[in-house]
Enzyme design. Sequence first.
Site, PDB file in Angstrom:
ATOM      1  N   ASP A  16       0.758  -1.109  -0.019  1.00  0.00           N
ATOM      2  CA  ASP A  16      -0.012  -0.164  -0.144  1.00  0.00           C
ATOM      3  C   ASP A  16       0.944   1.290   0.106  1.00  0.00           C
ATOM      4  OD1 ASP A  16      -2.175   1.465  -0.040  1.00  0.00           O
ATOM      5  OD2 ASP A  16      -3.012   0.955   2.072  1.00  0.00           O
ATOM      6  N   ASN A  64     -10.429  -2.804  -6.120  1.00  0.00           N
ATOM      7  CA  ASN A  64      -9.994  -2.072  -7.186  1.00  0.00           C
ATOM      8  C   ASN A  64     -10.531  -1.705  -8.467  1.00  0.00           C
ATOM      9  OD1 ASN A  64      -6.651  -3.275  -5.633  1.00  0.00           O
ATOM     10  ND2 ASN A  64      -7.748  -1.486  -5.146  1.00  0.00           N
TER      11      ASN A  64
HETATM   12  C1  FPP Z   1      -1.468   0.435  -3.557  1.00  0.00           C
HETATM   13  O1  FPP Z   1      -1.092   1.679  -3.726  1.00  0.00           O
HETATM   14  C2  FPP Z   1      -1.024  -0.494  -4.556  1.00  0.00           C
HETATM   15  C3  FPP Z   1      -2.057  -1.172  -5.514  1.00  0.00           C
HETATM   16  C4  FPP Z   1      -3.337  -0.813  -5.788  1.00  0.00           C
HETATM   17  C5  FPP Z   1      -1.584  -2.331  -6.263  1.00  0.00           C
HETATM   18  C6  FPP Z   1      -0.629  -1.953  -7.296  1.00  0.00           C
HETATM   19  C7  FPP Z   1       0.285  -2.689  -7.146  1.00  0.00           C
HETATM   20  C8  FPP Z   1       1.614  -2.853  -7.791  1.00  0.00           C
HETATM   21  C9  FPP Z   1       1.489  -1.823  -9.066  1.00  0.00           C
HETATM   22  C10 FPP Z   1       2.723  -3.308  -7.635  1.00  0.00           C
HETATM   23  C11 FPP Z   1       2.813  -4.234  -8.803  1.00  0.00           C
HETATM   24  C12 FPP Z   1       3.088  -5.724  -8.472  1.00  0.00           C
HETATM   25  C13 FPP Z   1       3.694  -6.470  -9.260  1.00  0.00           C
HETATM   26  C14 FPP Z   1       4.152  -7.731  -8.844  1.00  0.00           C
HETATM   27  C15 FPP Z   1       3.404  -6.128 -10.858  1.00  0.00           C
HETATM   28  P1  FPP Z   1      -2.241   2.834  -3.560  1.00  0.00           P
HETATM   29  O2  FPP Z   1      -2.621   3.215  -5.068  1.00  0.00           O
HETATM   30  O3  FPP Z   1      -3.336   2.069  -2.789  1.00  0.00           O
HETATM   31  O4  FPP Z   1      -1.559   3.773  -2.822  1.00  0.00           O
HETATM   32  P2  FPP Z   1      -2.361   4.834  -2.081  1.00  0.00           P
HETATM   33  O5  FPP Z   1      -3.017   4.462  -1.098  1.00  0.00           O
HETATM   34  O6  FPP Z   1      -1.363   6.000  -1.461  1.00  0.00           O
HETATM   35  O7  FPP Z   1      -3.061   5.706  -3.061  1.00  0.00           O
END
Ligand code: FPP
Length: 239
Positions: A16, A64
């Site tokens: 996160d 998501n």
């Molecule tokens: C959270 O950050 C992350 C995600 C929703 C998942 C996406 C993950 C990645 C892109 C890593 C990729 C991994 C692989 C293995 C390809 P957020 O957007 O929720 O952050 P915030 O809470 O600060 O907005």
Amino acid sequence: MAEAPGAPAHIAIIMDGNGRWATRRGLSRSEGHRAGTRTARAIVTRCRELGVRHLTLYTFSRENWSRPKDEVGLIFDLLVEYMRGELSNLLEQDIRLKVLGELDGLPFVVRQALTHVMDKTVNCRSMTLNLALNYSGREEILRACRRLVAKGAAPEAITEEAFAAELYTAGQPDPDLIIRTSGELRLSNYLLFQAAYAEFYFTETLWPDFDAAELERALADYQSRQRRFGKTGAQLQPE
Ligand code: FPP
């Protein structure tokens, strides 16, 4: 690289903070996810070096889908890029890829890229990398119920073991340690059945900044805890 003694068999991570990491630097959220992908790559390798046998990364939850369409598209593009770029590294490190979640609900190119890597790494044994994708813990539990009903399981045959065998994680141990970055203190529908006796490690560090040193701090913290599995401390003392 020496394996860490007492390393957890299964670590599950809620990655996160990509968005906040980017915003704090005046970058787009896309740049945050790109940086998050670099971190994921490094942490996979480090876990493998430390002797962790199962690593689960919460990559895309069913919830998501409600993010802006561009952001969802970018996460899938990064995933396809990761699959194409990482196959040789996964094979070299003897890491098997699995997906936890509803593959059928993912775009065709994503499914195709994942299936290719899953097929190619099917015989890898040193570590299993689970990507939770289009995943919901509650839906996984309902799916297990439906599968047992469809099999005509008798009520008395529905044991914890029989139930666990219908989860996406069938055949894998429950997570010993669940890590969540960015200061959020929630489970967010992650591995609800499997998390029953997991230890939790929460850090303020945003996912793109989560490095080997932070992973090692999480492991040291985990190793300092006494896991009781419902017993008293005295019951755990050797006779
Ligand atoms: C959270 O950050 C992350 C995600 C929703 C998942 C996406 C993950 C990645 C892109 C890593 C990729 C991994 C692989 C293995 C390809 P957020 O957007 O929720 O952050 P915030 O809470 O600060 O907005």
